[in-house]
Write an enzyme that holds these catalytic residues in place. Structure first.
Site, mmCIF file in Angstrom:
data_model
loop_
_atom_site.group_PDB
_atom_site.id
_atom_site.type_symbol
_atom_site.label_atom_id
_atom_site.label_comp_id
_atom_site.label_asym_id
_atom_site.label_seq_id
_atom_site.Cartn_x
_atom_site.Cartn_y
_atom_site.Cartn_z
ATOM 1 N N HIS A 246 4.697 -106.844 -4.710
ATOM 2 C CA HIS A 246 5.987 -107.033 -3.484
ATOM 3 C C HIS A 246 5.306 -107.715 -2.305
ATOM 4 O O HIS A 246 6.450 -108.447 -0.764
ATOM 5 C CB HIS A 246 6.133 -105.297 -2.710
ATOM 6 N N HIS B 259 1.302 -104.128 -8.968
ATOM 7 C CA HIS B 259 3.085 -103.324 -7.941
ATOM 8 C C HIS B 259 2.688 -104.159 -6.840
ATOM 9 O O HIS B 259 3.766 -104.619 -6.821
ATOM 10 C CB HIS B 259 2.397 -102.176 -8.482
ATOM 11 N N GLU B 260 1.771 -103.391 -6.548
ATOM 12 C CA GLU B 260 1.682 -103.362 -4.773
ATOM 13 C C GLU B 260 2.394 -105.532 -3.972
ATOM 14 O O GLU B 260 2.709 -105.797 -3.364
ATOM 15 C CB GLU B 260 0.951 -102.938 -3.627
#
Length: 695
Positions: free
Chosen positions: A67, A63-64
């Site tokens: 980004h 998820h990170e």
């Protein structure tokens, strides 16, 4: 499968320029441990914990990473990419970005210039926006890409997790029915044990979990399509009822033909005190039943039909066992008579009738009270517990039944009804849950048994114990040879008046399942509570249970992709289904069709993940795929401090051409923090102080 809702909470550092998303589970550090095969060594639990930590950590890490990658692609300065948060333990700078391992291993964060949830003013700061490497200097589409990248990455990893699971092969419970709760919605619609469900609300049903989810997550009626065990098809509309924490229709999974353990060893494959436990040779776990009395059986429904037909005589099971070279082992098992306490209780009014059943066609109605069966008075001449057997014994013949029917505003009237029962015994359908009435499958009616004693059989166990007519039974306590006693209350719960009290039918059912337990009945006699220890005995007029006490595992299916292409296709389909189910779960929580007690937080998520890791790598991959979807959907909810909240602000800016007012953003951010904090405290409380999902 229970709806599991993990919480991906966004909190911020007091330092400017920090975008931080904290997860609820430990992040992993190295992929190879996750790929270890199952181990039977003492280090097995250690490997399971490692797989869980790494697997759950990967969900957050990717998820990170989404980004991070898109921020770098858009030219945003990323100062730090951290595994974990809090004090930095290890760090190495490569280029302009510092890669760190931090002390608290509950996720990670990406530190970008110009974005800080703890200081919303940075999003409207003209000074910061002048730096071309800052987040706020980028165009609305670029910032939308950065914000949505984490969610997109979780969807992609969900597909890969699911594809990996189907590549290895996933074992799931088959969509067959082994239990239908008497009086429940599915029972009233005419469903019965042995049914196979193929479709619900127009969607294909591939496993039993699809049935549970399909019922729990719908808002209205459920259209169920399938086939009965005799090959005929059905297409019924069922109205689920809220029971416990979610909507249910009263169905349980079907059994297969593989014998399972009921104790500690493979030889403990039959329930104590049953004929199967006394058989020589005995059953072993992993035995597969292939025949009964020489007739081949290929599913549980076929086995059950033969057991029903021969319930009053010995039968010989043919089982295949690994160490016999493929030659079946024959095991002869005696009949299993219903255990009686030697007392007869009162019968309550009919609670439910199956639509289109013999009782329905004969004119029976809910609230009718059966007084006589073929001239015999219920209670004094006939034990109401024997009604399922008595009706089945007269299958195909007209039977006269006298009933008492209430009349609104007048005296009840006595009616004589004639019904022709079907050949369906109720021995395998005794109540399994408190409050469940006694089913009479042969006519399609269900009624409660009121625990007021009408007759005590002379020289029977109840008479020897001292129980008398007119005693009212209020509790039954079962004390096993080893272990703690269990009490079944027959009194209504003052704290839960909507919950029906258990009745005598459930006690009778429990007696069959616990034949070696000491039974103590608590009765009220002239306002005095008395306890009587009752021995069990075989009834004089035998009613035999078709099951013999063999412990059978649920029927399962193996879903394995034939090639990588099919694995990806199955992964995409499963991800789509999971996204839909997640949104339906959220809708159910908002509309209160699903209880907050169905929600799981970090503690329960870790427990579930460990359980899946013990089951096998493919089961863990399925869970991680589901968790990835959960994380994606929850992060994209329009709540400030989550990705979805940031996206709402960006949509506003894109439409109006200007950034939201600083005060509006600050207020929304703090409200979002308060909401997320409240939610986190709530799920932690549920994890620690409640038993979790149930109902």
């Amino acid at each position: 499968m229970e709806p599991v809702t993990p919480m991906d909470l966004s909190t911020a550092s007091p330092r400017a320029g920090l975008l931080r998303r904290r997860a609820v589970v430990a992040a992993g550090l190295a992929l190879p441990v996750f790929l270890l095969a199952e181990s039977a060594s003492p280090l097995g639990p250690v490997f399971n914990y490692a797989k869980v930590a790494i697997g759950l950590g990967l969900v957050i890490f990717f998820h990170e990473l989404g980004h991070f990658a898109v921020a770098k692609w858009c030219g945003v300065m990323v100062e730090r990419f951290s595994i974990g948060f809090g004090p930095v333990l290890l760090a190495k700078k490569l280029g302009e970005t510092e890669y760190a391992l931090s002390a608290v291993p509950f996720g990670g964060y990406v530190k970008m210039l110009g974005q800080d949830d703890a200081d919303p003013s940075q999003l409207t700061s003209e000074e910061i926006a002048q730096d071309p490497r800052s987040y706020t200097a980028k165009s609305v589409p670029q910032r939308m890409a950065i914000i949505s990248a984490g969610v997109i990455m979780n969807i992609l990893t969900a597909v890969l997790f699911y594809a990996g699971a189907y590549g290895l092969g996933v074992r799931v419970a088959a969509p067959s029915v082994g239990y239908v709760k008497a009086g429940g919605p599915a029972w009233r619609a005419g469903m019965r044990p042995g049914d196979v469900i193929t479709e619900m609300n127009g969607r294909s049903v591939d496993e039993f979990a699809d049935i549970l989810r399909g019922v729990a997550l719908t808002a209205g009626n459920v259209n169920i399509v399938g086939r009965h065990d005799d090959g005929t098809t059905f297409d019924v509309v069922v109205t689920p009822e809220r029971e416990g924490t979610r909507r249910k229709v009263g169905l349980g999974f079907g059994r297969g033909l593989v014998v399972g353990k009921v104790g500690e060893t493979k030889a403990d494959a039959a329930y104590p005190g049953t004929p199967a436990a006394a058989a020589e040779p005995g059953f072993n776990a992993d035995d597969r039943i292939v025949s009964l009395d020489g007739e081949a059986v290929d599913n549980f429904a076929a086995l059950q039909r033969l057991l029903d037909e021969r319930r009053d005589r010995p039968v010989t099971y043919g089982v295949r066992r690994d160490n016999t070279g493929g030659r079946p082992v024959e095991i002869t098992v005696e009949p299993r008579p219903v255990i009686s306490t030697g007392l007869r209780v009162d019968v309550g009014p009919i609670r439910s009738i199956v639509k289109g059943s013999p009782a329905d066609r004969a004119g029976f109605a809910v609230k009718d009270r059966i007084l006589k069966f073929d001239g015999r008075e219920i209670g004094s001449d006939l034990d109401p517990v024997d009604l399922p057997y008595e009706f089945d014994r007269r299958a195909g013949e007209p039977v006269e039944v006298e009933v008492l029917r209430p009349v609104t505003g007048g005296e009840p009237e006595t009616l004589m009804l004639t019904v022709t029962p079907e050949d369906r015994i109720g021995g395998s359908e005794l109540p399994r849950t408190p409050g469940e009435p006694l089913a009479i499958p042969a006519i399609g009616a269900a009624l409660p048994l009121i625990p007021t004693v009408l007759h005590v059989v002379e020289e029977g166990p109840a008479a020897e114990a001292g129980i008398r007519p007119n005693d009212h039974i209020v509790a039954a306590t079962f004390t096993p040879p080893e272990g703690e006693p269990v009490t079944v209350s027959l009194e209504a719960d003052a704290d839960a008046p909507e919950k029906p009290a258990s009745d005598w039918a459930f006690v009778v059912s429990t007696v069959q399942q616990k034949p070696l337990d000491k039974l103590t009945l608590t009765v009220v006699r002239e306002s005095e509570r008395l306890d009587f220890e009752v021995a069990s005995a075989v009834p004089a007029d035998p009613w035999y249970l078709p099951t013999r006490g063999v412990g059978l595992l649920p029927e399962t299916l193996d879903r394995k992709a034939a090639d990588p292409g099919e694995a990806i296709s199955l992964g995409v389909a499963k991800t789509q289904d999971s996204v839909t189910e997640m949104y339906l779960t959220l809708r159910g929580l908002v509309t209160n069709t699903i209880s907050i007690f169905e929600v799981s937080g970090p503690v329960k998520i870790f427990q579930i993940a460990y359980s899946q890791a013990e089951s096998g790598l493919s089961d863990l991959l399925v869970f991680l795929g589901f968790l990835s979807v959960n994380l994606a959907v929850l992060n994209f909810l329009p709540i400030p401090v989550l990705d979805g909240g940031h996206m709402v602000f960006l949509i506003w800016e894109g439409v109006t051409g200007k950034k939201p007012n600083e005060q509006v953003q600050a207020t929304a951010t703090y409200v979002g923090f308060a909401f997320i904090l409240t939610l986190m405290v709530t799920v932690l409380y549920l994890d620690i102080f409640t038993s979790g999902p149930g109902g």
